[in-house]
Design an enzyme around this catalytic site. Structure first.
Site, mmCIF file in Angstrom:
data_model
loop_
_atom_site.group_PDB
_atom_site.id
_atom_site.type_symbol
_atom_site.label_atom_id
_atom_site.label_comp_id
_atom_site.label_asym_id
_atom_site.label_seq_id
_atom_site.Cartn_x
_atom_site.Cartn_y
_atom_site.Cartn_z
ATOM 1 N N ALA A 4 -10.972 -9.707 0.853
ATOM 2 C CA ALA A 4 -9.807 -9.245 1.624
ATOM 3 C C ALA A 4 -9.869 -7.747 1.874
ATOM 4 O O ALA A 4 -9.624 -6.942 0.974
ATOM 5 C CB ALA A 4 -8.507 -9.573 0.885
ATOM 6 N N GLY A 5 -10.253 -7.383 3.114
ATOM 7 C CA GLY A 5 -10.308 -5.971 3.498
ATOM 8 C C GLY A 5 -9.317 -5.729 4.615
ATOM 9 O O GLY A 5 -8.144 -5.435 4.382
ATOM 10 N N SER A 6 -9.782 -5.931 5.861
ATOM 11 C CA SER A 6 -8.870 -5.807 7.000
ATOM 12 C C SER A 6 -7.692 -6.757 6.837
ATOM 13 O O SER A 6 -6.547 -6.416 7.135
ATOM 14 C CB SER A 6 -9.597 -6.155 8.301
ATOM 15 O OG SER A 6 -10.718 -5.333 8.472
ATOM 16 N N GLU A 66 -9.493 2.748 5.549
ATOM 17 C CA GLU A 66 -8.063 2.898 5.861
ATOM 18 C C GLU A 66 -7.725 2.331 7.243
ATOM 19 O O GLU A 66 -6.991 2.952 8.017
ATOM 20 C CB GLU A 66 -7.629 4.344 5.657
ATOM 21 C CG GLU A 66 -7.879 4.729 4.200
ATOM 22 C CD GLU A 66 -7.164 5.962 3.722
ATOM 23 O OE1 GLU A 66 -6.143 6.322 4.318
ATOM 24 O OE2 GLU A 66 -7.633 6.538 2.727
ATOM 25 N N THR A 86 -10.025 -0.262 10.033
ATOM 26 C CA THR A 86 -11.180 -0.082 10.927
ATOM 27 C C THR A 86 -10.694 0.215 12.354
ATOM 28 O O THR A 86 -9.521 0.028 12.675
ATOM 29 C CB THR A 86 -12.025 -1.376 10.971
ATOM 30 O OG1 THR A 86 -11.195 -2.430 11.486
ATOM 31 C CG2 THR A 86 -12.558 -1.772 9.604
ATOM 32 N N PHE A 142 -14.674 -1.259 -3.335
ATOM 33 C CA PHE A 142 -14.701 -0.071 -2.458
ATOM 34 C C PHE A 142 -13.571 0.906 -2.789
ATOM 35 O O PHE A 142 -12.962 1.465 -1.886
ATOM 36 C CB PHE A 142 -14.571 -0.464 -0.979
ATOM 37 C CG PHE A 142 -15.714 -1.269 -0.440
ATOM 38 C CD1 PHE A 142 -17.012 -0.883 -0.672
ATOM 39 C CD2 PHE A 142 -15.478 -2.400 0.306
ATOM 40 C CE1 PHE A 142 -18.076 -1.615 -0.167
ATOM 41 C CE2 PHE A 142 -16.529 -3.145 0.824
ATOM 42 C CZ PHE A 142 -17.833 -2.753 0.594
ATOM 43 N N ILE A 154 -28.500 18.195 20.048
ATOM 44 C CA ILE A 154 -28.704 19.573 20.529
ATOM 45 C C ILE A 154 -29.604 20.351 19.560
ATOM 46 O O ILE A 154 -30.362 21.222 19.974
ATOM 47 C CB ILE A 154 -27.327 20.273 20.732
ATOM 48 C CG1 ILE A 154 -26.610 19.642 21.932
ATOM 49 C CG2 ILE A 154 -27.479 21.794 20.920
ATOM 50 C CD1 ILE A 154 -25.160 20.072 22.116
ATOM 51 N N PHE A 209 -6.328 4.105 -5.817
ATOM 52 C CA PHE A 209 -5.453 3.100 -5.210
ATOM 53 C C PHE A 209 -6.305 1.898 -4.821
ATOM 54 O O PHE A 209 -7.329 2.052 -4.145
ATOM 55 C CB PHE A 209 -4.771 3.696 -3.968
ATOM 56 C CG PHE A 209 -4.099 2.657 -3.126
ATOM 57 C CD1 PHE A 209 -2.838 2.195 -3.461
ATOM 58 C CD2 PHE A 209 -4.733 2.116 -2.019
ATOM 59 C CE1 PHE A 209 -2.219 1.209 -2.705
ATOM 60 C CE2 PHE A 209 -4.124 1.128 -1.249
ATOM 61 C CZ PHE A 209 -2.857 0.679 -1.596
HETATM 62 C C1 LIG Z 1 -16.321 4.425 1.092
HETATM 63 C C2 LIG Z 1 -15.127 3.508 1.153
HETATM 64 C C3 LIG Z 1 -13.970 3.888 0.490
HETATM 65 C C4 LIG Z 1 -12.864 3.017 0.476
HETATM 66 N N1 LIG Z 1 -11.763 3.361 -0.271
HETATM 67 C C5 LIG Z 1 -10.806 2.410 -0.504
HETATM 68 C C6 LIG Z 1 -9.761 2.658 -1.441
HETATM 69 O O1 LIG Z 1 -9.661 3.743 -2.040
HETATM 70 N N2 LIG Z 1 -8.879 1.655 -1.701
HETATM 71 C C7 LIG Z 1 -8.944 0.439 -1.085
HETATM 72 O O2 LIG Z 1 -8.115 -0.432 -1.373
HETATM 73 N N3 LIG Z 1 -9.914 0.191 -0.141
HETATM 74 C C8 LIG Z 1 -10.846 1.138 0.133
HETATM 75 N N4 LIG Z 1 -11.859 0.884 1.041
HETATM 76 C C9 LIG Z 1 -11.895 -0.410 1.728
HETATM 77 C C10 LIG Z 1 -11.704 -0.303 3.234
HETATM 78 O O3 LIG Z 1 -10.368 -0.031 3.526
HETATM 79 C C11 LIG Z 1 -12.209 -1.631 3.843
HETATM 80 O O4 LIG Z 1 -13.615 -1.627 3.727
HETATM 81 C C12 LIG Z 1 -11.789 -1.772 5.295
HETATM 82 O O5 LIG Z 1 -10.404 -1.982 5.381
HETATM 83 C C13 LIG Z 1 -12.507 -2.951 5.987
HETATM 84 O O6 LIG Z 1 -12.453 -4.106 5.230
HETATM 85 P P1 LIG Z 1 -13.805 -4.933 4.938
HETATM 86 O O7 LIG Z 1 -14.820 -3.978 4.459
HETATM 87 O O8 LIG Z 1 -13.468 -6.086 4.068
HETATM 88 O O9 LIG Z 1 -14.274 -5.456 6.345
HETATM 89 P P2 LIG Z 1 -13.786 -6.817 7.045
HETATM 90 O O10 LIG Z 1 -12.311 -6.926 6.979
HETATM 91 O O11 LIG Z 1 -14.584 -7.956 6.495
HETATM 92 O O12 LIG Z 1 -14.205 -6.571 8.541
HETATM 93 C C14 LIG Z 1 -15.562 -6.692 8.985
HETATM 94 C C15 LIG Z 1 -15.595 -6.365 10.473
HETATM 95 O O13 LIG Z 1 -14.827 -7.320 11.220
HETATM 96 C C16 LIG Z 1 -13.828 -6.643 11.972
HETATM 97 N N5 LIG Z 1 -12.654 -7.491 12.030
HETATM 98 C C17 LIG Z 1 -11.981 -8.060 10.985
HETATM 99 N N6 LIG Z 1 -10.941 -8.775 11.448
HETATM 100 C C18 LIG Z 1 -10.923 -8.618 12.791
HETATM 101 C C19 LIG Z 1 -10.068 -9.076 13.844
HETATM 102 N N7 LIG Z 1 -8.992 -9.824 13.596
HETATM 103 N N8 LIG Z 1 -10.366 -8.708 15.103
HETATM 104 C C20 LIG Z 1 -11.448 -7.953 15.376
HETATM 105 N N9 LIG Z 1 -12.287 -7.480 14.428
HETATM 106 C C21 LIG Z 1 -12.020 -7.807 13.157
HETATM 107 C C22 LIG Z 1 -13.567 -5.334 11.211
HETATM 108 O O14 LIG Z 1 -12.974 -4.375 12.047
HETATM 109 C C23 LIG Z 1 -14.975 -4.988 10.795
HETATM 110 O O15 LIG Z 1 -15.649 -4.431 11.881
HETATM 111 C C24 LIG Z 1 -12.927 1.768 1.159
HETATM 112 C C25 LIG Z 1 -14.094 1.429 1.862
HETATM 113 C C26 LIG Z 1 -15.183 2.266 1.852
HETATM 114 C C27 LIG Z 1 -16.422 1.823 2.589
#
Ligand SMILES: Cc1cc2nc3c(=O)[nH]c(=O)nc-3n(C[C@H](O)[C@H](O)[C@H](O)COP(=O)(O)OP(=O)(O)OC[C@H]3O[C@@H](n4cnc5c(N)ncnc54)[C@H](O)[C@@H]3O)c2cc1C
Length: 390
Positions: free
Chosen positions: A133-135, A364, A366, A159, A338, A126
């Site tokens: 574009a993550g979060s 899924e 943060t 990812f 421990i 998926f």
């Molecule tokens: C091993 C692994 C497997 C994964 N599997 C999948 C998958 O199968 N399919 C898929 O689509 N995705 C997958 N992901 C992606 C995962 O869902 C994203 O990495 C996650 O949602 C965070 O997005 P980002 O890495 O872009 O971090 P960012 O969005 O860039 O965030 C960076 C940091 O800033 C913080 N942050 C961002 N916005 C805010 C805000 N408004 N307020 C406060 N803090 C904020 C975040 O919490 C984080 O600490 C996977 C990731 C990993 C590492």
């Protein structure tokens, strides 16, 4: 108020526990040995063999409707089973599953994608996350442009769990750049690898690794749209919703097993002429771990119960994911402490858990995104304090 399990729930849970104990745990030492030698811990053929064995016990498709041969278990029972799976660090899962949103498939898509996935003949992944574009998932740029009866897909997903092994991807693409992804501008596509996308392995601190998926003018027929045009973001949120209680359920199993090891170690390891468990410093680490573990258990079961009760599970699930992910990180850290130096070695699974569970606070949604959802629900009055009890 009844915090107990029904006879049926207990029987299913105990059968799963038996299976994990008898069939999965015996593979653990070999798994550690292989991983220390930088080999895959569990081959796909070995996973399949285990899954088919479990099928004989009736364990097939925990969430899959019965018309597809699955168990269609309530979320609470699924949560209990994910906790059993978490007790072993062998990366096992029961077979007969498909991504929850694949059940929106048309008759034709059912034959081509859904049924072979349930049978374990095809692997899916998926993909919504992109380098930009993550979060902020609504900010996706991966594009799908209409061309006659087809769509042309371009962009990169990153990812993606299972992206290296997948035969096909469920990809969320922007189909109407004028509208936001959240407002009907995104669509889900079912895309065979044979249509032309490629994957690149991403090394991580965990065993195995996700992949980048690269699409360069990949032509996809219109009939490969999953659901409706414009429904992609809603489907993505439905997909993510499932993990919000299964991931922390798994975390509870890990934390229980790790804490058991710490208790046994505290009762046997001697320093300065007495067992380390006689020290208050160690006792407090055990007490805090058990308390947090128990708190997580009930938050998660309540989130799962909310799903079964047909209530909106999002608020409860975000609290379960946030707390469960944090809890397992704190517990594994204390369990390592421990165990002293032995905890840091690759003789024991503790350092492996330490690396594995760090992910639970990131993927899924943060920790920060869960906090955002929980506080937004309260600040905007979408939910009230006191939960379903009022
Ligand atoms: C091993 C692994 C497997 C994964 N599997 C999948 C998958 O199968 N399919 C898929 O689509 N995705 C997958 N992901 C992606 C995962 O869902 C994203 O990495 C996650 O949602 C965070 O997005 P980002 O890495 O872009 O971090 P960012 O969005 O860039 O965030 C960076 C940091 O800033 C913080 N942050 C961002 N916005 C805010 C805000 N408004 N307020 C406060 N803090 C904020 C975040 O919490 C984080 O600490 C996977 C990731 C990993 C590492």
């Amino acid at each position: 108020m009844d915090f107990g399990l029904s006879d049926e729930e207990r029987a299913i849970r105990d059968t799963a526990r038996d299976f994990i104990t008898r069939e999965v745990m015996p593979l653990e030492q070999e798994l550690l040995r292989r991983e220390r030698a930088h080999q895959p811990g569990l081959e796909p053929s070995e996973l399949r063999e285990l899954q088919l064995k479990a099928r004989k016990f009736g364990f097939w498709g925990l969430a899959t409707p019965q018309e597809y041969g699955g168990m269609d278990l309530p979320a609470v029972v699924q949560s209990l089973i994910w906790t059993e799976i978490g007790r072993s660090f062998v990366p096992f899962r029961f077979g007969g599953e498909a991504d929850n949103i694949l059940f929106h498939a048309t008759d034709e898509q059912r034959k081509e994608f859904l049924l072979p996935t349930i049978e374990g003949e095809r692997n899916s992944c998926f993909a919504i996350t992109e380098p930009g574009a993550g979060s902020d998932a609504a900010n996706i740029r991966f594009s799908a442009r209409r061309d006659g009866d087809d769509w042309i897909l371009n962009g990169e997903k990153t990812f993606i769990t299972g992206g290296n092994e997948a035969d096909f991807a469920i990809v969320i693409a922007v189909t109407d750049p004028e509208r936001g992804a959240r407002d009907g501008g995104a669509t889900a596509f079912l895309v065979d690898r044979a249509m032309g996308w490629r994957s690149e392995f991403i090394p991580t601190m965990g065993e195995g690794g996700p992949a980048s998926l690269i699409f360069d003018d990949v032509r996809v027929p219109h009939r490969n749209i999953l659901g409706e045009v414009g429904q992609g973001f809603a489907l993505a949120m439905q997909w993510i919703g499932k993990g919000r209680y299964t991931i922390p359920s798994h975390a509870v199993g890990i934390a229980e097993r790790a804490l058991r090891m710490a208790i046994d170690h505290a009762n046997t390891r001697e320093t300065f002429g007495s067992k380390i468990g006689t020290n208050q410093a160690i006792q407090w680490m055990i007490a805090d771990s058990e308390t947090e573990l128990e708190a997580a258990r009930w938050l998660i079961l309540r989130a799962a119960w909310t799903v079964d009760a047909g209530l909106d599970p999002r608020h409860a699930s975000s609290m379960a994911k946030l707390y469960g992910a944090g809890m397992v990180n704190r517990v594994v850290d204390r369990v390592m402490q421990i165990h002293g130096g032995m905890g840091y070695t690759r003789e024991l699974p503790i350092e492996r858990w330490y690396r594995q569970v760090r992910l639970y606070r990131i993927f899924e949604g943060t920790d920060e995104m869960q906090r955002l959802i929980i506080s937004r629900d309260l600040l905007r009055g979408y939910t009230k304090l006191g939960g379903h009890l009022g």
